[in-house]
Design an enzyme around this catalytic site. Sequence first.
Site, PDB file in Angstrom:
ATOM      1  N   GLY A 244       0.803  -1.222   0.000  1.00 14.16           N
ATOM      2  CA  GLY A 244       0.000   0.000   0.000  1.00 14.16           C
ATOM      3  C   GLY A 244       0.833   1.267   0.000  1.00 14.16           C
ATOM      4  O   GLY A 244       0.644   2.152  -0.816  1.00 14.16           O
ATOM      5  N   PHE A 245       1.734   1.407   0.993  1.00 13.17           N
ATOM      6  CA  PHE A 245       2.664   2.539   1.087  1.00 13.17           C
ATOM      7  C   PHE A 245       1.966   3.894   1.237  1.00 13.17           C
ATOM      8  O   PHE A 245       2.567   4.935   0.978  1.00 13.17           O
ATOM      9  CB  PHE A 245       3.605   2.579  -0.123  1.00 13.17           C
ATOM     10  CG  PHE A 245       4.269   1.270  -0.413  1.00 13.17           C
ATOM     11  CD1 PHE A 245       5.090   0.681   0.525  1.00 13.17           C
ATOM     12  CD2 PHE A 245       4.062   0.616  -1.609  1.00 13.17           C
ATOM     13  CE1 PHE A 245       5.696  -0.539   0.276  1.00 13.17           C
ATOM     14  CE2 PHE A 245       4.659  -0.602  -1.875  1.00 13.17           C
ATOM     15  CZ  PHE A 245       5.482  -1.181  -0.926  1.00 13.17           C
ATOM     16  N   ILE A 470      -0.586  -5.203   5.259  1.00 12.74           N
ATOM     17  CA  ILE A 470      -0.319  -4.778   3.881  1.00 12.74           C
ATOM     18  C   ILE A 470       0.996  -5.353   3.362  1.00 12.74           C
ATOM     19  O   ILE A 470       1.617  -4.809   2.454  1.00 12.74           O
ATOM     20  CB  ILE A 470      -0.332  -3.242   3.769  1.00 12.74           C
ATOM     21  CG1 ILE A 470       0.733  -2.598   4.650  1.00 12.74           C
ATOM     22  CG2 ILE A 470      -1.706  -2.708   4.123  1.00 12.74           C
ATOM     23  CD1 ILE A 470       0.858  -1.094   4.457  1.00 12.74           C
ATOM     24  N   ASN A 596       9.124  -9.299  15.766  1.00  7.69           N
ATOM     25  CA  ASN A 596       9.544 -10.442  14.952  1.00  7.69           C
ATOM     26  C   ASN A 596      10.774 -10.036  14.154  1.00  7.69           C
ATOM     27  O   ASN A 596      10.658  -9.340  13.138  1.00  7.69           O
ATOM     28  CB  ASN A 596       8.413 -10.875  14.015  1.00  7.69           C
ATOM     29  CG  ASN A 596       8.762 -12.113  13.208  1.00  7.69           C
ATOM     30  OD1 ASN A 596       9.867 -12.638  13.287  1.00  7.69           O
ATOM     31  ND2 ASN A 596       7.817 -12.588  12.413  1.00  7.69           N
ATOM     32  N   GLY A 668       7.853   0.642  10.000  1.00  5.25           N
ATOM     33  CA  GLY A 668       7.476   0.593   8.597  1.00  5.25           C
ATOM     34  C   GLY A 668       8.126   1.655   7.727  1.00  5.25           C
ATOM     35  O   GLY A 668       8.352   1.431   6.537  1.00  5.25           O
ATOM     36  N   GLU A 669       8.428   2.816   8.301  1.00  4.76           N
ATOM     37  CA  GLU A 669       8.899   3.932   7.482  1.00  4.76           C
ATOM     38  C   GLU A 669      10.312   4.399   7.783  1.00  4.76           C
ATOM     39  O   GLU A 669      10.963   5.011   6.939  1.00  4.76           O
ATOM     40  CB  GLU A 669       7.911   5.097   7.617  1.00  4.76           C
ATOM     41  CG  GLU A 669       6.602   4.781   6.920  1.00  4.76           C
ATOM     42  CD  GLU A 669       5.419   5.601   7.419  1.00  4.76           C
ATOM     43  OE1 GLU A 669       4.971   6.479   6.676  1.00  4.76           O
ATOM     44  OE2 GLU A 669       4.947   5.336   8.532  1.00  4.76           O
TER      45      GLU A 669
END
Length: 708
Positions: A244-245, A470, A596, A668-669
């Site tokens: 998705g981003f 996602i 994880n 994530g970013e």
Amino acid sequence: MSAPTVTAAATRAVGREHVRVEGRDKVTGAARYAGEVPFADLAHGWLVLSTVARGRIEEIVTDPVLEMPGVLAVLHHGNAPRLETDFVGLMGTRPDPTCAVFQHDRVPHAGWPVALVVAETSEQAREAAETLVVHYEQQHHDVEFTAADPAAYPVDGHMPAITDKGDLEAELAASAVVLDAEYTTPEEHHHPMEPHAATARWDDGRLEVTDSNQGATWVVSELANIFRLDPASVRVRSEHVGGGFGSKGVRAHQVAAVMAASVLGRPVRVALTRRQMFTLAGHRSPTIQRVRLGADADGRLRALDHRSLSRTSTVYEFVEPSAGVARVMYDADAHHTENKVVRLDVPSPTWMRAPGEAPGSFALEAALDELAEKCGIDPIELRLRNEPDKGPVSGLPFASRNLRACFEEGARRFGWDRRDPRPGVRRDGRWLLGTGTAGASFGAGAAPSTASITAEADGHFTVRIAAADIGTGARTALTLVAADALDVPTERVRVRVGDSAFGPAMIAGGSMGTRSWSWAVTAAAGELRERLVPGMQIPEQGITVRSDTTEAVAALVRKERHSFGAQFAEVAVDPATGEVRVRRMLGIFAAGRIVNPLTARGQFTGGMIWGISMALHEEAARDGHFGGLVGADLAGYHVATHADVPHIEADWVDDPDPEDPVGIKGIGEIGVVGAAAAVANAVWHATGVRHRGLPIRPDRVLTAGPRA
């Protein structure tokens, strides 16, 4: 039936590598994505996009198309249902009018949706859509993005447009060393592996949408507002998402599918082509950034001025807040940041992985590197000398700030102490070699979410939460979190996600998804454990508890929370051809407790690879004559491929957040932030020539001038 027993797991799950729980389904094709879910009596819609960049629709010639085989309807501004757009949505912004399709005859940019052709098959719909004739009154358009545009203005996005403290000009005048430079980044595009697709079905006044999105709660809220529905009558399911981003929110194709399904009284699916995604999925705006730094002779900042200009559409105000990163990374006696936008006849930009921080870190971290050179100070040492003890703008204490640890560990592992600071002196045959570094930060917030856990009669536990996986491994992370919170092996936990019927939850965005969802799951698990008494009978329907973290997460605003990182890159540059090759990269991050390590390392390295792509390849070009993109496909829009990606390592330092029940932040970013700057700084070290505009293409290397 006998009660499930909550017993201590042999080992803790969080912090141990675990393969994806849905991995087998994905590689065998059992996992169905939005465009694959079967529906009885399914019709297919195909969007028709404008071929002019500005104007009005004079006529849509529908009769010949309606006579084509399988065609059921042609929806356009003359016959479409009226929609609502005057509202503030779940994300705190008004909807992009592009998604409210077929409401007027105006065309504000090339690729604007002007019609939807619906047919029995996708092939019939596409053929009819490509046959549809649309006549336009064409008007003058403007897509030229320049720093001197007098129409630019400051705008508040998800942060204030301007921050200011101290006397900037006085501190610059008093500085021993001053840097004043302009940096540019181009238009960039999301392109997840799975294109956007949605299927809408009405059933007795209830709307069900099977979709590919980053948050079912978000899509329910927007669709309910747009179609004036009770949110309780809308259900959105998005079980598997192929990336998705930031692009998979509410878009034109979902609204068009809902509209067509309401008109035809049968399910309708609308999917975007790769080419259509360049127009309708959003993009990262180009930026023009001016950075002024003033420092004492020892490199300590007296003045920091970071001003960014980005571009938005004429129908929607979205700012790429690139100056925001300076509000976190470094302090100075005088500190000014500013985000401005200019409206042009282009599609609307939107959130794209690390919005603001990705382009902003290129400018700021390249400028810091230039300042280090001017001061004769090692680039890492310069950064560490300007470490703030509290938020440079907010004044709030940091919950944790382990950037120093990232740089120290990264420098040790990368071999930074062996680096000759002089540019252009290290060679490997025809290649000039160089190394560079950059700092990184990204916000680490959390948002209210709900979750439920059911103790099943068969001894398992079922977690239900409207999270969106996602591709980040969220299902697996939540399985580990739930297992530890319940103190059972992971094999006894089943996690179900992607369904708005599970209750409101944070979207997969802002690096807040897993943290927000884990908090809710942990809270539900704690309550369930209190209710389960050893030996009690569990009814067939199980015992279910539900959590809501609204009150709990409110306390986070008292401190600044960020993930941090240090990026390192080594490049080789061929001065004869201009080719730049990244030979190795290392990223060390302080991003809370790692749930994880297997999927986390993939997230970090994936962001770093994106940074290589940003530094050397990605650039969308608009043709001023017709207003559209040149090469709007993955042949013309270049991204890093296997041959471009070297050995990449990502690791982390201990950095738990003590005020989070799991101790996590967000990953994530942060991996993409600073990565492009590290590569660009390495190119300078290799050649002695600065590149202040991305991407650093071979032709730009060749024309940049002789080595310093």
